[in-house]
Design an enzyme around this catalytic site. Structure first.
Site, PDB file in Angstrom:
ATOM      1  N   ILE A   1     -32.584  50.331 -58.559  1.00 37.52           N
ATOM      2  CA  ILE A   1     -32.345  48.801 -58.080  1.00 37.52           C
ATOM      3  C   ILE A   1     -30.809  48.662 -57.866  1.00 37.52           C
ATOM      4  CG2 ILE A   1     -32.403  46.435 -58.648  1.00 37.52           C
ATOM      5  CD1 ILE A   1     -34.715  47.275 -60.519  1.00 37.52           C
TER       6      ILE A   1
ATOM      7  N   HIS B   1     -41.345  48.638 -48.613  1.00 34.25           N
ATOM      8  CA  HIS B   1     -42.194  48.565 -49.670  1.00 34.25           C
ATOM      9  C   HIS B   1     -43.483  48.910 -49.488  1.00 34.25           C
ATOM     10  CE1 HIS B   1     -43.739  47.508 -53.654  1.00 34.25           C
ATOM     11  NE2 HIS B   1     -44.156  46.257 -53.297  1.00 34.25           N
TER      12      HIS B   1
ATOM     13  N   GLU C   1     -46.172  52.913 -42.568  1.00 37.70           N
ATOM     14  CA  GLU C   1     -44.712  52.736 -43.010  1.00 37.70           C
ATOM     15  C   GLU C   1     -43.738  53.418 -41.818  1.00 37.70           C
ATOM     16  OE1 GLU C   1     -43.720  52.778 -47.460  1.00 37.70           O
ATOM     17  OE2 GLU C   1     -44.448  54.793 -46.873  1.00 37.70           O
TER      18      GLU C   1
HETATM   19  C1  GRF Z   1     -42.490  55.106 -49.591  1.00 38.51           C
HETATM   20  O1  GRF Z   1     -43.872  54.760 -49.878  1.00 38.51           O
HETATM   21  C2  GRF Z   1     -41.628  53.812 -49.801  1.00 38.51           C
HETATM   22  O2  GRF Z   1     -42.167  52.758 -49.212  1.00 38.51           O
HETATM   23  C3  GRF Z   1     -41.319  53.674 -50.975  1.00 38.51           C
HETATM   24  O3  GRF Z   1     -41.154  55.198 -51.521  1.00 38.51           O
HETATM   25  C4  GRF Z   1     -41.835  55.763 -50.629  1.00 38.51           C
HETATM   26  C5  GRF Z   1     -40.937  57.064 -50.326  1.00 38.51           C
HETATM   27  O4  GRF Z   1     -41.409  57.866 -49.521  1.00 38.51           O
HETATM   28  N1  GRF Z   1     -40.397  52.762 -51.278  1.00 38.51           N
HETATM   29  P1  GRF Z   1     -40.713  58.955 -48.750  1.00 38.51           P
HETATM   30  O5  GRF Z   1     -39.320  59.563 -49.722  1.00 38.51           O
HETATM   31  O6  GRF Z   1     -40.049  58.178 -47.593  1.00 38.51           O
HETATM   32  O7  GRF Z   1     -41.540  59.993 -48.269  1.00 38.51           O
END
Ligand code: GRF
Length: 212
Positions: free
Chosen positions: A94, A111, A181
């Site tokens: 954080i 997130h 994502e």
């Molecule tokens: C992702 O799911 C992101 O949303 C979360 O942590 C994960 C990271 O994955 N905050 P990566 O390191 O990008 O593979």
């Protein structure tokens, strides 16, 4: 349009980082990742950065270091790369105001859940468990500005729902969420870079909501 300078902060695998590196490389977004920082030496995201020819900087918190002094140190190192935007991509610390006040309205986070849902770590696992318990029918992905120390909280830039199916295993749900994502993060960064007034409106609306 001149290229925006992105500094990406990772703690782990860095698959979101990879999506961003690829989008810069292909010209999908008018940006360059100018540095990748990790608080963890073993984060595979550092390898991805090196493979892309991007400076990969390890910045671990020392055992006797307090949070504020770590965040000041991190901010100073990040500042050397004069970022336009700081992209958190699986950054597992954080950030305190000691960092955030150095980069006001410049920090963005992803997130793997919808706004307000499952803040903190293991969001996908917790969503999957909640589904098994009949408490939710879907989950999602959100991208937001990080104006303060709130965890996975801040003005929402993008969100997308992800269905959970009966046949889903945790792994299949994770995979579907991650695919969303990668697309959504790249699209949102592209929108930020191409539409300055959009992000201004979001900032102003949030500032106004704090004072009413
Ligand atoms: C992702 O799911 C992101 O949303 C979360 O942590 C994960 C990271 O994955 N905050 P990566 O390191 O990008 O593979």
């Amino acid at each position: 349009m001149s290229h925006a300078r992105l500094v990406v902060l990772v703690s782990g695998n860095g698959t979101n980082l990879q999506a961003i590196l690829d989008a810069c490389q292909s010209g999908q977004i008018a940006a360059d990742v100018v540095a990748v920082f990790s608080n963890r030496q073993e984060a595979y995201g550092l390898v991805r950065a090196k493979m892309a020819g991007v400076p990969a900087i390890v910045c671990p918190k020392k055992h006797d270091q307090d949070r504020t002094s770590y965040d000041v140190q991190l901010a100073e190192k990040v500042m050397e790369y004069t970022p336009d935007w700081i992209i958190l991509a699986g950054w597992m610390r954080i950030l305190s105001n000691a960092f955030l006040t150095k980069f006001p309205w410049k920090v963005i986070n992803i997130h793997p859940a919808l706004p307000g849902a499952f803040p903190g770590t293991h969001a996908i696992e917790r969503a999957y468990e909640s589904y098994q318990q009949g408490k939710i029918e879907h989950t999602g992905v959100m991208i937001h500005l990080v104006p303060d120390e709130g965890v996975d909280n801040g003005p929402v830039l993008a969100q997308e729902m992800v269905e959970i199916n009966k046949e889903d295993t945790l792994e299949s749900l994770e995979e579907r969420i991650h695919r969303v994502e990668y697309r959504l993060y790249v699209e949102t960064i592209g929108k930020i870079l191409s539409d300055v007034s959009w992000i201004e409106r979001i900032r102003n609306a949030y500032s106004t909501s704090l004072h009413t």
